[in-house]
Design a protein around this motif. Sequence first.
Motif, PDB file in Angstrom:
ATOM      1  N   PRO A 194     113.216  85.275  29.027  1.00  0.00           N
ATOM      2  CA  PRO A 194     114.636  85.756  28.862  1.00  0.00           C
ATOM      3  C   PRO A 194     114.952  85.667  27.484  1.00  0.00           C
ATOM      4  N   GLU A 195     114.382  84.872  26.522  1.00  0.00           N
ATOM      5  CA  GLU A 195     114.791  84.719  25.227  1.00  0.00           C
ATOM      6  C   GLU A 195     114.141  85.398  24.348  1.00  0.00           C
ATOM      7  N   ALA A 196     113.168  86.169  24.768  1.00  0.00           N
ATOM      8  CA  ALA A 196     112.095  86.931  23.858  1.00  0.00           C
ATOM      9  C   ALA A 196     112.780  88.327  23.484  1.00  0.00           C
ATOM     10  N   VAL A 197     112.822  88.435  22.116  1.00  0.00           N
ATOM     11  CA  VAL A 197     113.332  89.636  21.425  1.00  0.00           C
ATOM     12  C   VAL A 197     112.375  90.919  21.253  1.00  0.00           C
ATOM     13  N   GLU A 198     112.817  91.977  21.805  1.00  0.00           N
ATOM     14  CA  GLU A 198     112.055  93.122  21.756  1.00  0.00           C
ATOM     15  C   GLU A 198     111.651  93.461  20.241  1.00  0.00           C
ATOM     16  N   PRO A 199     110.422  93.437  19.658  1.00  0.00           N
ATOM     17  CA  PRO A 199     110.080  93.871  18.482  1.00  0.00           C
ATOM     18  C   PRO A 199     110.317  95.272  18.335  1.00  0.00           C
ATOM     19  N   ASP A 200     110.232  95.654  17.105  1.00  0.00           N
ATOM     20  CA  ASP A 200     110.010  96.940  16.729  1.00  0.00           C
ATOM     21  C   ASP A 200     108.646  97.481  16.933  1.00  0.00           C
ATOM     22  N   GLY A 201     108.287  98.811  17.238  1.00  0.00           N
ATOM     23  CA  GLY A 201     106.917  99.416  17.318  1.00  0.00           C
ATOM     24  C   GLY A 201     106.380  99.174  18.549  1.00  0.00           C
ATOM     25  N   LEU A 202     106.834  98.724  19.687  1.00  0.00           N
ATOM     26  CA  LEU A 202     106.474  99.029  20.892  1.00  0.00           C
ATOM     27  C   LEU A 202     106.368 100.536  21.567  1.00  0.00           C
ATOM     28  N   SER A 203     105.054 100.718  22.225  1.00  0.00           N
ATOM     29  CA  SER A 203     105.195 101.838  22.674  1.00  0.00           C
ATOM     30  C   SER A 203     106.103 102.270  23.911  1.00  0.00           C
ATOM     31  N   PRO A 204     106.485 103.461  24.035  1.00  0.00           N
ATOM     32  CA  PRO A 204     107.315 103.869  25.280  1.00  0.00           C
ATOM     33  C   PRO A 204     106.816 103.154  26.472  1.00  0.00           C
ATOM     34  N   ASP A 205     105.491 102.778  26.913  1.00  0.00           N
ATOM     35  CA  ASP A 205     105.018 102.273  28.014  1.00  0.00           C
ATOM     36  C   ASP A 205     105.476 100.801  28.101  1.00  0.00           C
ATOM     37  N   GLN A 206     105.194  99.987  27.022  1.00  0.00           N
ATOM     38  CA  GLN A 206     105.485  98.539  26.652  1.00  0.00           C
ATOM     39  C   GLN A 206     106.997  98.545  26.960  1.00  0.00           C
ATOM     40  N   MET A 207     107.660  99.370  26.337  1.00  0.00           N
ATOM     41  CA  MET A 207     109.069  99.133  26.503  1.00  0.00           C
ATOM     42  C   MET A 207     109.684  99.199  28.081  1.00  0.00           C
ATOM     43  N   ARG A 208     109.007 100.291  28.683  1.00  0.00           N
ATOM     44  CA  ARG A 208     109.344 100.303  30.194  1.00  0.00           C
ATOM     45  C   ARG A 208     108.861  99.173  30.744  1.00  0.00           C
ATOM     46  N   ALA A 209     107.596  98.617  30.636  1.00  0.00           N
ATOM     47  CA  ALA A 209     107.054  97.711  31.375  1.00  0.00           C
ATOM     48  C   ALA A 209     107.886  96.182  31.056  1.00  0.00           C
ATOM     49  N   LEU A 210     108.723  96.015  29.881  1.00  0.00           N
ATOM     50  CA  LEU A 210     109.449  95.086  29.800  1.00  0.00           C
ATOM     51  C   LEU A 210     110.776  95.285  30.577  1.00  0.00           C
ATOM     52  N   ARG A 211     111.536  96.487  30.477  1.00  0.00           N
ATOM     53  CA  ARG A 211     112.582  96.661  31.338  1.00  0.00           C
ATOM     54  C   ARG A 211     112.195  96.593  32.854  1.00  0.00           C
ATOM     55  N   LEU A 212     111.078  97.030  33.309  1.00  0.00           N
ATOM     56  CA  LEU A 212     110.630  96.551  34.849  1.00  0.00           C
ATOM     57  C   LEU A 212     110.445  95.125  35.087  1.00  0.00           C
ATOM     58  N   ALA A 213     110.103  94.273  33.996  1.00  0.00           N
ATOM     59  CA  ALA A 213     109.702  93.151  34.077  1.00  0.00           C
ATOM     60  C   ALA A 213     111.281  92.113  34.088  1.00  0.00           C
ATOM     61  N   GLY A 214     111.946  92.848  33.887  1.00  0.00           N
ATOM     62  CA  GLY A 214     113.386  92.084  33.875  1.00  0.00           C
ATOM     63  C   GLY A 214     113.801  91.278  34.980  1.00  0.00           C
ATOM     64  N   GLN A 215     113.023  91.611  36.293  1.00  0.00           N
ATOM     65  CA  GLN A 215     113.152  91.107  37.229  1.00  0.00           C
ATOM     66  C   GLN A 215     111.643  90.643  37.789  1.00  0.00           C
TER      67      GLN A 215
END
Length: 118
Positions: A44-65
Motif C-alpha cells: 500500500p505505501e509503495a511509491v511507483e517509481p519512474d521507468g516501469l514498463s507498461p506491463d509492470q504498471m498494469r501488473a501493479l494496478r491489477l495487484a491493487g487487490q
Amino acid sequence: MSLSDEAWYDDDAGPLVRLYARAGGGAPVLRDGLELSAIVQRVPEAVEPDGLSPDQMRALRLAGQPIALSEIAAHLALPLGPARLLLGELRDAGLIEVRRRDASPDMLDRLLSGLNSL
C-alpha cells in the motif's frame, strides 16, 4: 530478401515484440513463492517509481487487490515464465507482496469430493 528488407512487423498486429523484451530482458529471478497460485498484492505505501514498463504498471494496478499470479499472467497475455520474471522484479523492488496459497487438508478433501461428484 536481405535483412534490411525483412519485415519486423505484421500489418494486422502492428510491431512484434519478443517476450524477453516485454519482460525487461533481465536475468531470471529466484522464483521462491512465485507459484502458479501465489497471491500477489501491491504494497500500500509503495511509491511507483519512474521507468516501469507498461506491463509492470498494469501488473501493479491489477495487484491493487489480492490476485493470483496466474490471473495477472492472463490479463497481461503473458506466459507464466515472463509473468514470474516481471512480478519477481516488482517484488524485489518492494512494490508487491507475494503470499503462497497453501492447500489445507480440509480444502483438499472438498476438492476431491467435488471431483468425485463429477
